[in-house]
Design a protein around this motif. Structure first.
Motif, PDB file in Angstrom:
ATOM      1  N   ILE A   1      -1.920  -0.813  -0.180  1.00  0.00           N
ATOM      2  CA  ILE A   1      -2.307  -0.284   1.151  1.00  0.00           C
ATOM      3  C   ILE A   1      -2.962  -1.576   2.084  1.00  0.00           C
ATOM      4  O   ILE A   1      -3.593  -2.309   1.386  1.00  0.00           O
ATOM      5  CB  ILE A   1      -3.434   0.644   1.141  1.00  0.00           C
ATOM      6  N   SER A   2      -2.478  -1.807   3.093  1.00  0.00           N
ATOM      7  CA  SER A   2      -2.740  -3.153   3.996  1.00  0.00           C
ATOM      8  C   SER A   2      -4.005  -2.909   4.551  1.00  0.00           C
ATOM      9  O   SER A   2      -4.673  -1.491   4.467  1.00  0.00           O
ATOM     10  CB  SER A   2      -1.845  -3.193   5.184  1.00  0.00           C
ATOM     11  N   GLN A   3      -4.856  -3.754   4.698  1.00  0.00           N
ATOM     12  CA  GLN A   3      -6.038  -3.512   5.371  1.00  0.00           C
ATOM     13  C   GLN A   3      -6.216  -2.740   6.419  1.00  0.00           C
ATOM     14  O   GLN A   3      -7.067  -1.922   6.648  1.00  0.00           O
ATOM     15  CB  GLN A   3      -6.782  -4.994   5.688  1.00  0.00           C
ATOM     16  N   GLN A   4      -5.038  -2.944   7.473  1.00  0.00           N
ATOM     17  CA  GLN A   4      -5.143  -2.081   8.588  1.00  0.00           C
ATOM     18  C   GLN A   4      -5.138  -0.799   8.321  1.00  0.00           C
ATOM     19  O   GLN A   4      -5.680   0.190   9.081  1.00  0.00           O
ATOM     20  CB  GLN A   4      -3.993  -2.550   9.564  1.00  0.00           C
ATOM     21  N   ASP A   5      -3.946  -0.509   7.697  1.00  0.00           N
ATOM     22  CA  ASP A   5      -3.843   0.995   7.145  1.00  0.00           C
ATOM     23  C   ASP A   5      -4.958   1.638   6.555  1.00  0.00           C
ATOM     24  O   ASP A   5      -5.548   2.703   6.705  1.00  0.00           O
ATOM     25  CB  ASP A   5      -2.698   1.321   6.344  1.00  0.00           C
ATOM     26  N   PHE A   6      -5.468   1.090   5.582  1.00  0.00           N
ATOM     27  CA  PHE A   6      -7.024   1.541   4.797  1.00  0.00           C
ATOM     28  C   PHE A   6      -7.847   1.911   6.089  1.00  0.00           C
ATOM     29  O   PHE A   6      -8.444   2.732   5.605  1.00  0.00           O
ATOM     30  CB  PHE A   6      -7.129   0.226   3.908  1.00  0.00           C
ATOM     31  N   ALA A   7      -8.053   0.717   6.891  1.00  0.00           N
ATOM     32  CA  ALA A   7      -9.265   0.999   7.805  1.00  0.00           C
ATOM     33  C   ALA A   7      -8.897   2.379   8.676  1.00  0.00           C
ATOM     34  O   ALA A   7      -9.765   3.127   8.539  1.00  0.00           O
ATOM     35  CB  ALA A   7      -9.279  -0.192   8.745  1.00  0.00           C
ATOM     36  N   ARG A   8      -7.539   2.419   9.130  1.00  0.00           N
ATOM     37  CA  ARG A   8      -7.264   3.601   9.763  1.00  0.00           C
ATOM     38  C   ARG A   8      -7.524   4.969   8.916  1.00  0.00           C
ATOM     39  O   ARG A   8      -8.153   5.811   9.540  1.00  0.00           O
ATOM     40  CB  ARG A   8      -5.911   3.591  10.232  1.00  0.00           C
ATOM     41  N   MET A   9      -6.999   4.943   7.664  1.00  0.00           N
ATOM     42  CA  MET A   9      -7.217   5.885   6.785  1.00  0.00           C
ATOM     43  C   MET A   9      -8.753   6.240   6.422  1.00  0.00           C
ATOM     44  O   MET A   9      -8.946   7.448   6.262  1.00  0.00           O
ATOM     45  CB  MET A   9      -6.282   5.772   5.623  1.00  0.00           C
ATOM     46  N   SER A  10      -9.379   5.452   6.466  1.00  0.00           N
ATOM     47  CA  SER A  10     -10.856   5.327   6.039  1.00  0.00           C
ATOM     48  C   SER A  10     -11.703   5.661   7.419  1.00  0.00           C
ATOM     49  O   SER A  10     -12.994   5.720   7.235  1.00  0.00           O
ATOM     50  CB  SER A  10     -11.214   4.279   5.507  1.00  0.00           C
TER      51      SER A  10
END
Length: 75
Positions: free
Chosen positions: A25-34
């Motif tokens: 998971i990319s940082q950007q996607d992980f941030a959004r998902m979290s």
């Protein structure tokens, strides 16, 4: 934050980042998902700030691990 808190925040950031990368998971996607901003995630992963309880719960959900496992590994 004191030295002990800084150390834990840094270790926790490393563990979360390793798990995120292992999950692909990319940082950007992980941030959004979290449910946090990308910048907040970056600062937390770098140990510049501590994750909030809610952030830890959300990240554990995204990584499909029990929240306490993140602290146990960092611990």
């Amino acid at each position: 934050m004191n030295a002990q808190t800084d150390d834990l925040a840094g270790r926790l950031g490393e563990i979360v980042d390793r798990a995120r990368r292992a999950a692909g998971i990319s940082q950007q996607d992980f941030a959004r998902m979290s449910e946090m901003s990308h910048r907040t995630l970056q600062r937390s992963l770098a140990g510049e700030r501590s994750f909030t309880f809610e952030e830890l719960i959300n990240m554990a959900r995204v990584l499909d691990v029990p929240p306490e496992s993140l602290y146990a590994i960092a611990g």
